[in-house]
Design a protein around this motif. Structure first.
Motif, PDB file in Angstrom:
ATOM      1  N   UNK A 241       0.854  -1.183   0.000  1.00  0.00           N
ATOM      2  CA  UNK A 241       0.000   0.000   0.000  1.00  0.00           C
ATOM      3  C   UNK A 241       0.895   1.239   0.000  1.00  0.00           C
ATOM      4  N   UNK A 242       0.271   2.409  -0.010  1.00  0.00           N
ATOM      5  CA  UNK A 242       1.030   3.647   0.146  1.00  0.00           C
ATOM      6  C   UNK A 242       1.827   3.544   1.440  1.00  0.00           C
ATOM      7  N   UNK A 243       3.068   4.043   1.438  1.00  0.00           N
ATOM      8  CA  UNK A 243       3.875   3.940   2.663  1.00  0.00           C
ATOM      9  C   UNK A 243       3.282   4.684   3.862  1.00  0.00           C
ATOM     10  N   UNK A 244       2.465   5.695   3.597  1.00  0.00           N
ATOM     11  CA  UNK A 244       1.841   6.464   4.670  1.00  0.00           C
ATOM     12  C   UNK A 244       0.641   5.681   5.213  1.00  0.00           C
ATOM     13  N   UNK A 245       0.684   5.330   6.485  1.00  0.00           N
ATOM     14  CA  UNK A 245      -0.384   4.565   7.123  1.00  0.00           C
ATOM     15  C   UNK A 245      -0.955   5.398   8.268  1.00  0.00           C
ATOM     16  N   UNK A 246      -2.264   5.533   8.293  1.00  0.00           N
ATOM     17  CA  UNK A 246      -2.929   6.302   9.349  1.00  0.00           C
ATOM     18  C   UNK A 246      -3.281   5.361  10.493  1.00  0.00           C
ATOM     19  N   UNK A 247      -2.752   5.657  11.677  1.00  0.00           N
ATOM     20  CA  UNK A 247      -2.986   4.800  12.836  1.00  0.00           C
ATOM     21  C   UNK A 247      -3.710   5.589  13.921  1.00  0.00           C
ATOM     22  N   UNK A 248      -4.798   5.005  14.391  1.00  0.00           N
ATOM     23  CA  UNK A 248      -5.604   5.650  15.417  1.00  0.00           C
ATOM     24  C   UNK A 248      -5.212   5.103  16.780  1.00  0.00           C
ATOM     25  N   UNK A 249      -4.867   5.985  17.703  1.00  0.00           N
ATOM     26  CA  UNK A 249      -4.452   5.534  19.040  1.00  0.00           C
ATOM     27  C   UNK A 249      -5.659   5.101  19.878  1.00  0.00           C
ATOM     28  N   UNK A 250      -5.416   4.336  20.932  1.00  0.00           N
ATOM     29  CA  UNK A 250      -6.503   3.963  21.828  1.00  0.00           C
ATOM     30  C   UNK A 250      -7.139   5.223  22.427  1.00  0.00           C
TER      31      UNK A 250
END
Length: 180
Positions: free
Chosen positions: A115-124
């Motif tokens: 995938x695109x190298x930029x990954x959106x990660x949502x914190x707890x």
């Protein structure tokens, strides 16, 4: 290797607002691919199957990998931007979290489908965290999952970008701004 720079992953632990964010992006006209895990859980429960996170976790992981690869392949010729509610590397993260030995099929999949190298990660986010019939994990598991996903994505050569704890419309705006 297939690299799709127009495919973006939104990931994080359970209950961090991923699906809500994807729904907001969809309302704003974005192409979104739903999470495979919830569909698998629904199907397995309806069919009386055991491939569940509280049942046969290996079979559950195998189904997640199969479905995630299928989503990727089915959209590989598309040039529009797509947001995925989790991606193939999430299965890798799940297996790390479960303490499984990572098999060659999974290793090959995370290398083959990029995938695109930029990954959106949502914190707890304790204030929005809820369990339901498909999400039975406690908040501690949400924290552990977040940490594992952060490390796995980095180890696989992705660049995790943490999405701030904001109202959903502002989270969607953040994601769109980061694409530019």
């Amino acid at each position: 290797m297939i690299v799709k720079n127009n495919f973006y992953i939104i990931t994080g632990g359970p209950g961090s607002g991923k699906t809500t964010l994807l729904n907001e992006l969809r309302k704003n006209g974005c192409n979104c691919v739903p999470e495979t895990a919830r569909n698998i859980i629904r199907e397995q429960v309806e069919a009386g199957g055991r491939a569940l996170p509280w049942g046969d976790t290996r079979a559950y992981s195998d189904l997640m990998l199969f479905r995630s690869v299928l989503d990727f392949i089915n959209l590989k010729d598309r040039e529009d931007i797509y947001f995925f509610d989790r991606g193939i590397p999430d299965t890798y993260g799940y297996e790390v979290l479960m303490g499984f030995n990572i098999g060659d099929v999974l290793k090959n999949a995370v290398e083959q489908y990029r995938y695109n190298p930029l990954v959106f990660i949502l914190p707890p986010w304790r204030e929005i965290y809820e369990t339901d019939s498909e999400r039975k994990q406690d908040f501690r598991t949400a924290i552990d999952t977040y940490k594992v996903m952060m490390e796995v994505y980095k180890d696989l050569g992705y660049i995790p970008v943490e999405v701030p704890l904001l109202p959903v419309s502002e989270r969607a705006d953040f994601v769109i701004r980061e694409l530019k």
